[in-house]
Write a protein that holds these residues in place. Structure first.
Motif, short mmCIF file in Angstrom:
data_model
loop_
_atom_site.label_atom_id
_atom_site.label_comp_id
_atom_site.label_asym_id
_atom_site.label_seq_id
_atom_site.Cartn_x
_atom_site.Cartn_y
_atom_site.Cartn_z
N THR A 86 13.35 11.71 1.22
CA THR A 86 12.17 12.50 1.86
C THR A 86 12.87 13.55 2.71
N LYS A 87 12.09 14.66 2.63
CA LYS A 87 12.65 15.79 3.68
C LYS A 87 14.06 16.22 3.24
N ALA A 88 14.52 16.43 1.89
CA ALA A 88 15.74 16.70 1.82
C ALA A 88 15.93 18.00 1.18
N GLU A 96 4.56 7.74 8.97
CA GLU A 96 4.13 6.47 9.68
C GLU A 96 2.94 5.68 9.07
N VAL A 97 2.79 4.69 8.78
CA VAL A 97 1.76 4.08 8.57
C VAL A 97 1.34 2.91 9.29
N VAL A 98 0.24 2.57 9.75
CA VAL A 98 -0.19 1.62 10.69
C VAL A 98 -1.47 0.96 10.14
N THR A 99 -1.12 -0.29 9.57
CA THR A 99 -2.27 -1.11 8.83
C THR A 99 -2.56 -2.43 9.83
N LYS A 100 -4.03 -2.22 10.07
CA LYS A 100 -4.59 -3.31 10.74
C LYS A 100 -5.62 -4.05 9.79
N ILE A 101 -5.55 -5.40 10.08
CA ILE A 101 -6.40 -6.36 9.32
C ILE A 101 -7.24 -7.10 10.23
N ASN A 103 8.61 6.16 7.17
CA ASN A 103 9.16 6.83 5.97
C ASN A 103 8.74 6.16 4.60
N ILE A 104 7.39 6.25 4.13
CA ILE A 104 7.09 5.74 3.17
C ILE A 104 6.79 6.68 1.83
#
Length: 465
Positions: A129-131, A360-365, A408-409
């Motif tokens: 990514t971002k290359a 960035e990913v933030v997953t909340k359950i 970095n997804i």
């Protein structure tokens, strides 16, 4: 005595860290007989697919081998995967090699050991990514976007390579300049390099290509994914997404009139993009800080729900947008029960747009109130965040919230996580009983209020003569 105790604890900590860290060595018995590499730079991502012919020149079987990226691409590497000749996934684990801390390594575990003299074929995939860097960094509304890719002409390998060739896939025929190392050929939308014989381990030679690329350069800077589980038949999913156009920035004024009249105006801008939701998604909403966004279309397909999301304004380089996307899915498709034990299987992140890159990913359950013995199994390493409580209607102790984050997804990270927990069936009656109890107390108070006399003195009744 206190100092001695401190040094002992510190030494124990170092030993535990050293044992837990994955450290490998480079085997001299392995070499790559042939490498056929493809570098796809037709989108905003760099996908490097290498077909490797592994050769065991030693006298003992080989159970694994290493792949690596150079220090210049170390921070851009988002995903590494491998498949065998039967197209079955191989286990890939990030590791380190002593003396080569400046590079990034992965260990590929083979399903079957490679005997001496054997030459199996392995396909390795790397996503960066971002290359791709915009060059120039700013353009006007009418200009095309030019980008520059700087990589390695050779595969960065810890092993000796007998022969290798590279095929570069571009997004257009318009190429400003590129590295010319014979033998090479340039064709429509691609450049072929090699074959190059006898490439030494960790060989590097700059490969620079300057070309036109008007692909959407969208980056999700942050996404917060909230999954609320209910045992009454529904799972609610809500995503708060922040997106930025990370391509060449807009130089000069923006003309809405020219943009609407001329379809070729703003070739590097993003007018809309497609998001894919589960096929069972319902009650979909799409809104920002100003309210619902009506400039979007939803198409129900057999295996997914396709949303054509169109922001309130087009996105040029450096422009951002922020929105909320939510929907409901039936719990029976993702929640499995065995007595008081439950298993939730859902995705860490869903498809946002093609060739997506997420910072960035933030997953909340959010689990039902009273859930205990929570265990999470994730498909790749993440950072676990502290557990918390969420309060909503009719809650007494709060609902447990399990959170984790990853940076970095890319699309290759769209995989399921598994979350196990225990929930007693009797707690299903808690909310109905609270409602019944509240209504009973309310009616009782009304009855008491009606029947009691709160007047200071009794009313006088007239006497009959």
């Amino acid at each position: 005595m206190a100092k001695l105790r401190f040094y002992c604890i510190f030494l124990l900590y170092i030993l535990i860290k050293c044992e837990s860290a994955s450290v490998d060595t480079i085997s001299s018995d392995i070499r790559f007989k042939n490498v056929d590499r493809t570098i796809d730079i037709s989108t905003q991502l760099v996908r490097i697919t290498s077909k490797l012919t592994l050769e065991n020149t030693g006298s003992t079987p080989v159970k694994n081998f290493l792949i690596a990226v150079e220090s210049s691409a170390k921070n851009n590497a988002a995903f590494a995967g491998a498949k065998d000749s039967n197209n079955k996934d191989l286990r890939v684990v990030e590791t380190t090699v002593k003396g080569y801390e400046y590079a990034k390594f992965w260990r590929v575990d083979l399903k079957e050991a490679v005997n001496p003299g054997a030459t199996p074929q392995i396909t390795v995939t790397l996503v960066l990514t971002k290359a791709l860097l915009p060059y120039p960094t700013a353009i006007t509304q009418q200009e095309d976007q030019l980008v520059k890719y700087i990589g390695n002409l050779y595969i960065y390998s810890p092993y000796y390579i007998t022969s290798q060739k590279t095929n570069v896939i571009l997004s257009s025929k318009s190429v400003e300049s590129f590295t010319k190392v014979k033998p090479f050929t340039q064709q429509d939308g691609g450049i072929q390099y090699g074959p190059y014989p006898n490439v030494k381990p960790f060989s590097e030679k700059e490969l620079a290509i300057h070309y036109k690329n008007n692909s959407p350069f969208l980056t999700v800077t942050r996404i917060e994914r909230l999954i609320e589980v209910s045992h009454w038949g529904n799972i609610a999913v809500e995503e708060v997404i922040e997106i930025e156009h990370t391509g060449a920035k807009l130089k000069g004024p923006f003309s809405r009139y020219d943009y609407q009249q001329d379809h070729h105006s703003g070739p590097a801008s993003v007018r809309s993009y497609k998001t894919l939701l589960p096929a069972s998604a319902s009650d979909v909403y799409y809104r920002d800080t100003n309210g619902n966004i009506s400039t979007s279309n939803m198409k129900v397909k057999k295996d997914s729900v396709e949303l054509d999301l169109r922001p309130r304004y087009p996105l040029f380089g450096g422009w951002r947008t922020h929105y909320t996307l939510g929907y409901n899915v039936p719990s029976y498709e993702y929640l499995y029960q065995s007595g008081n034990d439950y298993l939730l299987k859902m995705r860490v992140i869903d498809h946002i747009y093609d060739d997506m890159q997420v910072d960035e990913v933030v997953t909340k359950i959010i689990l039902p109130e009273g859930s205990t013995s929570v265990k999470v199994n994730l498909p790749y390493p993440v950072t676990r965040l502290p557990d918390s409580l969420h309060y909503t209607y009719l809650d007494t102790k709060g609902r447990p919230v399990i959170s984790f984050t990853k940076k970095n997804i890319v699309e290759n990270h769209i995989e399921d996580f598994q979350l196990r927990y225990t929930f007693p069936r009797l707690l299903m009656l808690q909310e109905p009983l609270l409602v019944v109890g509240f209504l009973y107390a309310l009616f009782l108070c009304v009855i008491i209020y009606v029947r009691l006399d709160f007047s200071i003195h009794k009313a006088e009744h007239p006497h009959k003569d």
